[in-house]
Scaffold this active site. Structure first.
Site, short mmCIF file in Angstrom:
data_model
loop_
_atom_site.label_atom_id
_atom_site.label_comp_id
_atom_site.label_asym_id
_atom_site.label_seq_id
_atom_site.Cartn_x
_atom_site.Cartn_y
_atom_site.Cartn_z
N PHE A 1 8.07 92.97 18.66
CA PHE A 1 9.31 93.97 17.72
C PHE A 1 10.34 94.45 18.41
O PHE A 1 9.80 95.89 17.73
CB PHE A 1 7.46 94.12 17.07
CG PHE A 1 6.62 93.38 16.52
CD1 PHE A 1 6.33 92.59 16.15
CD2 PHE A 1 5.63 93.20 17.47
CE1 PHE A 1 5.93 91.85 15.29
CE2 PHE A 1 4.40 92.91 16.99
CZ PHE A 1 4.55 91.91 16.14
N ALA B 1 19.30 84.13 14.21
CA ALA B 1 19.33 82.61 13.10
C ALA B 1 21.42 82.53 13.34
O ALA B 1 21.74 81.24 13.35
CB ALA B 1 18.63 82.88 11.66
N ARG C 1 21.48 82.83 3.17
CA ARG C 1 20.64 81.60 2.84
C ARG C 1 19.61 81.62 3.36
O ARG C 1 19.48 82.71 4.67
CB ARG C 1 21.68 80.38 3.29
CG ARG C 1 21.32 79.34 3.40
CD ARG C 1 22.62 78.56 3.60
NE ARG C 1 22.05 76.48 2.93
CZ ARG C 1 22.42 76.10 3.10
NH1 ARG C 1 23.29 75.64 4.77
NH2 ARG C 1 21.81 74.53 2.99
N LEU D 1 17.27 80.13 5.07
CA LEU D 1 16.55 78.88 6.09
C LEU D 1 15.89 77.63 5.98
O LEU D 1 15.99 76.99 5.58
CB LEU D 1 17.26 79.03 7.63
CG LEU D 1 18.62 79.79 7.30
CD1 LEU D 1 18.81 79.90 9.56
CD2 LEU D 1 19.64 79.06 6.91
N ASN D 2 14.51 78.84 5.70
CA ASN D 2 13.03 77.99 6.12
C ASN D 2 11.88 79.01 5.03
O ASN D 2 12.30 79.99 5.12
CB ASN D 2 12.82 78.15 7.07
CG ASN D 2 10.99 77.43 7.40
OD1 ASN D 2 10.84 77.67 5.51
ND2 ASN D 2 10.41 76.21 7.88
N GLN E 1 8.32 86.40 8.19
CA GLN E 1 8.78 87.45 8.28
C GLN E 1 8.77 88.87 7.44
O GLN E 1 8.96 89.33 7.44
CB GLN E 1 10.60 87.52 8.99
CG GLN E 1 11.27 86.89 10.03
CD GLN E 1 10.23 87.04 11.00
OE1 GLN E 1 10.74 88.55 11.37
NE2 GLN E 1 9.05 86.41 11.65
N GLY F 1 19.72 87.39 8.90
CA GLY F 1 18.59 87.91 8.88
C GLY F 1 17.63 88.24 8.72
O GLY F 1 17.51 88.65 7.69
N GLY G 1 14.55 89.18 9.75
CA GLY G 1 13.24 89.88 11.09
C GLY G 1 13.05 91.59 10.68
O GLY G 1 12.23 91.53 10.94
N GLU G 2 13.70 92.38 10.23
CA GLU G 2 13.64 93.11 10.29
C GLU G 2 13.91 94.19 9.13
O GLU G 2 13.12 95.23 8.81
CB GLU G 2 14.73 93.96 11.56
CG GLU G 2 14.45 93.93 12.71
CD GLU G 2 15.28 94.20 14.19
OE1 GLU G 2 15.05 95.22 14.67
OE2 GLU G 2 16.39 93.44 14.36
MO1 MOS Z 1 14.55 94.21 17.03
S1 MOS Z 1 13.57 96.22 17.04
O1 MOS Z 1 15.97 94.80 17.31
O2 MOS Z 1 13.71 93.04 18.79
#
Ligand code: MOS
Length: 745
Positions: free
Chosen positions: A248, A518, A635, A637-638, A645, A709, A711-712
């Site tokens: 994180f 990614a 896109r 991807l999965n 996420q 992306g 993740g965030e």
């Molecule tokens: Mo993230 S806080 O850019 O690992």
């Protein structure tokens, strides 16, 4: 028109997009995956660090005599005997160290828990026992622990190349023109990442060569930092990290225990394992800084923004300038000609803060999106309608066109899936028995970043492929999506692709942060696998023995491990057959994916998040009963790992909204809840049904993978959506996180 991408992609052989299972799933659920602390090494010793009991002052004496005599002790390191270290450049100085200050170099104490000694013994228990025998005397000074008390000593500090204060247009004039004005202060507490896997380092020396198994999002950063601090060539340092049990952002930079483990191993001439305790995870490896943010919105009566002011303070340590960039999203989120954004820092006797999932956006969007909600009530507009009226059709910060943007579609899809039309706008009007029901929403956003990355790909004689890049698998699904990208580029099934990562011996990859893995590593993997395919195609076209001899390249296709003519699909041969006939063990190519500095487009992911809460009017207890998000992320991807996420971001955001808060004792500067019993992260019982949808978004400009992306962005609007739902349920606006029951009574 809105479409979700729940359906598998049309092309039968295409792996990208499909919700395939994690390639490392079996290893993880069976316990076969080895994390940094578990790597078997021969004859390991165990190191523990002890932390300062005061938060500010000096060590006057440190008595290690008893500890040295304790059974099994191999060495003790303090500032009295640690060799002088070379500097480790920090992130702000283009380096990868999290802290400017080197460990165990002098007697000065800047925060509680600061490492002051390392004890190495033949077992962990003996190391811990010996550590308990060390006597330390201090002269303590009054620590600075309360940000609001130090406000007058704050100083301006910019971030990511931005100056401390940014003015666009004329915010004073914009506010003067406003018919409606919202002016409020929002505060967010210190939060800790709390990954399940603690930070851990296993250090092994062979002569002057060092191998480090480290829980890190940035193996090349660890290599660089260790080479710097030890004064040895980078090529003498190998960093390995196959699996990460959550990070994180907390494992993005190199913290002081990493060089301490390496030095300890050199000192005792044995491999050393150093694992931080959960308590040390609160003092020694960063946190999200506390923020106090003022937001002033000026608007016309019909809800058009005339000015946005977003300014405030966050804390940093006594020795580093780390900015929690809470104004970051405000620059681009809404169309408004007049903006003032300012960031100031306050020094406290706390450890250096660091990146934590969507650093800046997460606390910043809580403030901005709460203020937008307040404005919606003031101008009597639906919160979505207010946001649509201020939709930024181009990037207001750079005036560049968006490479793509699906925020309007996200509002529409999210609202439809959530059932926003069932919301009665009147606060306190919706009930379920004795409970108050509330619905709230917020926008979500995160920039699309990319850094240079390299990859190597091989097709082997058995028709399988091996693809390598020194990236990281921190639970996001990197290994899986890289396998999918490689499979499609080569035209072979995913089961026949093996992707290796997590080792500085492999082609260079950037830090796994900023939601850019990614795009960055994916581009390198695509490039390397396409190059291998091209090489094999050339081989068949120029070979008289091949059924594809002299077929133009444009007529060649690959699928299911076979190369064939599009005009005559029966005509073809497998990769395996080609390599065997040419007596090749493998065909290999490498690819360096560079990133152009020229910017023609602004690229960001956007989304809309919706929360439903149930509030107990007698006890102030809030339960999130439903949560829905819809996003345009380019896109997908999965679908399975991308959705995971998003769900993870929402879970973390619910924790931020309702539970998470690191509390420091104001007199001693000690963290009083440094454990998972008292620092509350959400458990399953706190988490409702979460839905995450993706708007179909085709972005031809963003990067060669087309992915933005994931993740965030998932956390960025959550706290505001929950806070806005609580206001809708109760009529109470809580501008201070977390929203605990006491604040609602
Ligand atoms: Mo993230 S806080 O850019 O690992």
């Amino acid at each position: 028109m809105t479409q979700t991408v729940d359906k598998p992609s049309k092309a039968i052989n295409e792996a990208v997009g499909k919700p395939i299972d994690r390639v490392d799933g079996r290893l993880k659920v069976t316990g076969a995956a080895q994390y940094s602390a578990e790597i078997p090494v021969e004859n390991p010793a165990y190191a523990v660090t002890i932390g300062s009991k005061i938060a500010r002052g000096q060590i006057t004496s440190i008595d290690t005599r008893e500890a040295e005599k304790s059974p099994g002790v191999l060495g003790i390191l303090t500032h009295l005997n640690l060799p002088k270290l070379h500097p480790m450049p920090t992130f702000t100085g283009n380096g990868s160290a999290a802290e400017n200050r080197l460990p165990l170099q002098d007697e000065t104490i800047h925060h509680s828990g600061q490492h002051i000694a390392v004890v190495i013994a033949d077992t962990l228990e003996r190391a811990k026992y010996a550590a308990s025998l060390i006597g330390v005397d201090y002269t303590a000074e009054t620590p600075l622990t309360e940000m609001e008390k130090e406000r007058d000593r704050s100083f301006g500090k910019g971030y990511f190349g931005k100056p401390p204060e940014v003015i666009r247009g004329n915010p004073t004039e914009g506010l003067a023109k406003a018919e409606v004005r919202i002016e409020e202060t929002y505060t967010t507490p210190t939060e800790h990442h709390n990954p399940m896997e603690p930070h851990a380092t296993t250090a092994v020396w062979e002569g002057d060569r060092l191998t480090v198994y480290d829980a890190t999002q940035f193996n090349f950063g660890v290599q660089q930092a260790l080479a710097s601090v030890l004064g040895i060539p980078a090529e003498n340092v190998r960093v390995v990290c196959q699996f990460i049990g959550g990070a994180f952002g907390g494992k993005g930079m190199v913290w002081p225990h990493v060089p301490l483990a390496a030095i300890a191993a050199r000192q005792v001439k044995r491999p050393v394992k150093l694992v931080l305790t959960r308590e040390q995870m609160f003092t020694s490896v960063g946190h999200r800084a506390e923020t106090e943010q003022q937001v002033i919105l000026g608007a016309t009566r019909d809800g058009h923004l005339t000015a946005i002011v977003h300014k405030g303070i966050s804390h940093t340590s006594a020795f580093d300038d780390f900015v929690e960039p809470f104004t970051i999203a405000t620059h681009i989120m809404y169309a408004c000609p007049n903006l003032q954004a300012e960031q100031r820092l306050v020094r406290l006797n706390k450890g250096t803060p660091t990146f934590m999932r969507a650093p800046g956006e997460t606390p910043g969007m809580y403030a901005l999106e709460s203020a937008l909600d307040e404005l919606a009530y003031a101008v009597k507009l639906d919160p979505i309608e207010l946001r649509l009226r201020n939709h930024a059709d181009t990037d207001p910060d750079t005036n560049l066109p968006w490479s793509s943007k699906s925020l309007k579609e996200s509002y529409r899809l999210g609202a439809e899936k959530f059932g926003w039309s069932r919301r009665n706008p009147e606060p306190g009007s919706m009930r379920d028995g004795r409970y108050l029901i509330g619905m709230g929403m917020a926008s979500a956003t995160y920039p699309t970043l990319r850094m240079p990355a390299a990859a190597k790909a091989r097709i082997l004689q058995d028709g399988t492929a091996l693809v390598q890049s020194a990236s990281h698998e921190m639970g996001t699904g990197t290994a899986t999506i890289m396998t999918q990208i490689a499979a499609d580029a080569l035209g072979i099934p995913v089961e026949k692709v093996r992707f290796e990562l997590g080792d500085t011996k492999l082609p260079r990859a950037p830090v796994s942060g900023g939601s850019m893995t990614a795009a960055s590593v994916g581009t390198a993997v695509k490039g390397a696998t396409q190059a291998v395919r091209a090489k094999v195609l050339e081989l068949v076209r120029t070979d008289t023995r091949s059924p594809l001899h002299n077929i133009p390249e444009t007529d060649l296709a690959t699928a299911e491990g076979r190369i064939f003519a599009k005009s005559d699909p029966g005509k073809g041969e497998t990769y395996e057959a080609v390599l065997k006939r040419h007596n090749l063990q493998e065909v290999e190519e490498s690819f360096n994916a560079q990133v152009s500095q020229e910017k023609k487009f602004s690229s960001h992911a956007f989304g809309a998040q919706f929360a439903e809460v149930r509030v107990d009017p007698d006890f102030g207890e809030v339960r999130v009963t439903r949560f829905t998000g819809a996003y345009g992320v380019g896109r997908v991807l999965n679908l399975k790992t991308a959705r995971s996420q998003m769900i993870g971001g929402i879970v973390m955001g619910i924790g931020m909204a309702l539970l998470e808060e690191t509390i420091t004792d104001t007199l001693t500067g000690r963290i009083i809840n440094p454990n998972l019993a008292e620092y509350h992260v959400p458990v399953s019982a706190d988490i409702p049904a979460i839905e995450a949808y993706f708007v179909e978004e085709n972005d031809p400009h963003v990067n060669p993978i087309g992915a933005k992306g994931v993740g965030e962005i998932g956390i960025t609007g959550v706290a505001a959506a929950v806070a806005n739902a609580i206001y809708h349920a109760t009529g109470k606006r809580i501008r201070d996180l977390p929203i605990t029951p006491d604040k609602l009574l």
